[in-house]
Scaffold this active site. Structure first.
Site, PDB file in Angstrom:
ATOM      1  N   ALA A 196     -25.895  33.493 -42.374  1.00 38.59           N
ATOM      2  CA  ALA A 196     -26.286  34.264 -41.109  1.00 38.59           C
ATOM      3  C   ALA A 196     -25.518  35.307 -40.789  1.00 38.59           C
ATOM      4  O   ALA A 196     -24.476  35.300 -41.146  1.00 38.59           O
ATOM      5  CB  ALA A 196     -26.513  33.013 -40.304  1.00 38.59           C
ATOM      6  N   ASP A 197     -26.329  36.292 -39.888  1.00 39.18           N
ATOM      7  CA  ASP A 197     -25.456  37.352 -39.712  1.00 39.18           C
ATOM      8  C   ASP A 197     -25.991  37.852 -38.321  1.00 39.18           C
ATOM      9  O   ASP A 197     -27.426  37.844 -38.147  1.00 39.18           O
ATOM     10  CB  ASP A 197     -25.641  38.544 -40.494  1.00 39.18           C
ATOM     11  CG  ASP A 197     -24.487  39.547 -40.134  1.00 39.18           C
ATOM     12  OD1 ASP A 197     -23.262  39.286 -40.526  1.00 39.18           O
ATOM     13  OD2 ASP A 197     -24.714  40.336 -39.275  1.00 39.18           O
ATOM     14  N   THR A 198     -25.319  38.005 -37.342  1.00 41.45           N
ATOM     15  CA  THR A 198     -25.760  38.454 -36.031  1.00 41.45           C
ATOM     16  C   THR A 198     -25.406  39.976 -35.652  1.00 41.45           C
ATOM     17  O   THR A 198     -24.034  40.330 -35.930  1.00 41.45           O
ATOM     18  CB  THR A 198     -25.406  37.435 -34.671  1.00 41.45           C
ATOM     19  OG1 THR A 198     -25.683  36.104 -35.082  1.00 41.45           O
ATOM     20  CG2 THR A 198     -25.744  37.984 -33.530  1.00 41.45           C
TER      21      THR A 198
ATOM     22  N   GLY B 205     -30.186  37.273 -38.730  1.00 46.21           N
ATOM     23  CA  GLY B 205     -30.709  37.153 -40.093  1.00 46.21           C
ATOM     24  C   GLY B 205     -30.357  35.709 -40.399  1.00 46.21           C
ATOM     25  O   GLY B 205     -29.067  35.516 -40.378  1.00 46.21           O
TER      26      GLY B 205
ATOM     27  N   LYS C 166     -23.953  36.505 -47.931  1.00 46.50           N
ATOM     28  CA  LYS C 166     -23.224  35.531 -47.758  1.00 46.50           C
ATOM     29  C   LYS C 166     -23.377  34.328 -48.334  1.00 46.50           C
ATOM     30  O   LYS C 166     -22.638  33.470 -49.193  1.00 46.50           O
ATOM     31  CB  LYS C 166     -22.954  35.258 -46.311  1.00 46.50           C
ATOM     32  CG  LYS C 166     -22.460  36.189 -45.435  1.00 46.50           C
ATOM     33  CD  LYS C 166     -22.529  36.007 -43.966  1.00 46.50           C
ATOM     34  CE  LYS C 166     -22.209  37.195 -42.987  1.00 46.50           C
ATOM     35  NZ  LYS C 166     -22.064  36.780 -41.585  1.00 46.50           N
TER      36      LYS C 166
END
Ligand SMILES: Cc1cn([C@H]2C[C@H](O)[C@@H](COP(=O)(O)OP(=O)(O)OP(=O)(O)O)O2)c(=O)[nH]c1=O
Length: 207
Positions: free
Chosen positions: A68-70, A105, A51
């Site tokens: 960010a990634d969850t 992350g 991203k």
């Protein structure tokens, strides 16, 4: 002065950055999220990086791009956003009466406007990390799960729940950063960048 860009369409991430007073714009990435890693802590970092890179390639000048990634992990399974009601029910059934982990992350690309020579742009600085929070969910009956799904809250959230919303009544306890569960470990981001000499509360200018 750096332009600070949030490379995420998540309203929660936007709210958290606004809450602490960061001045930023949102440019969300529509790049396909392809997973090549296995461990949740690696997967979220990889997706955050995709991203941030996508947006970094589209902006000019001095900029700090944050991706960010969850994801939720339980018993070796990684849960993203539920595709439908059946999926959401299966996820919540797994989480109720149990302990799970939430991983976010973060990937930050710092673009400088200093050129190495007339052809090459300066190299970007990349900072990436994963934050983990443990979450314990109280036991839930099928009826309670169905009622929660009917609120519509699960569908844009990893693990099919939002701790910041109506799911709060089912949370027994957490260990770690609350904001990490909501999708953005703001304290770790602020601290890591501050260590690098960048203050995101001051347009990225050095302290
Ligand atoms: C576990 C949990 C997740 N979430 C949300 C945070 C994230 O927005 C979402 C996980 O999806 P992500 O794919 O990390 O992010 P996104 O699709 O919302 O945005 P983008 O891809 O543009 O960056 O789940 C909550 O809001 N509350 C919670 O308690």
């Amino acid at each position: 002065m750096y332009k600070i860009i949030l490379a995420s369409g998540s309203p929660r991430r936007k709210e958290i950055l606004e809450q602490v007073g960061v001045k930023f714009t949102v440019l969300s990435s529509d790049k396909e999220e392809i997973i090549t890693k296995e461990k949740p802590e690696e997967i979220v970092k990889e997706l955050a990086c995709v991203k941030a890179r996508d947006i970094a390639d589209k902006v000019e000048g001095k900029a700090i791009i944050i991706g960010a990634d969850t994801m939720v992990a339980i018993d070796g399974q990684v849960l993203g956003k539920p595709k439908n009601e059946v999926d959401a029910r299966a996820m919540l059934q797994m989480l109720q009466g149990n302990r799970h982990q939430v991983y976010t992350g973060v990937s930050v690309i710092i673009k400088s406007d200093v050129k190495r020579d007339e052809f090459n742009a300066a190299e970007d600085i990349i900072i990436s990390f994963t934050e983990k929070t443990e979450v314990w969910v109280y036991p839930m009956k099928r009826k309670q799960i169905d009622k929660y799904i009917a609120t519509g809250e699960p569908f844009d959230k990893a693990g099919a729940y939002g701790i910041q919303g109506k799911f709060a009544v089912n949370i027994e306890k957490i260990e770690g950063d609350y904001y990490n569960i909501v999708g953005f470990p703001i304290a770790k981001l602020y601290t890591r960048l501050y260590e690098e000499g960048i203050d995101i509360l001051n347009n990225g200018e050095e302290q």
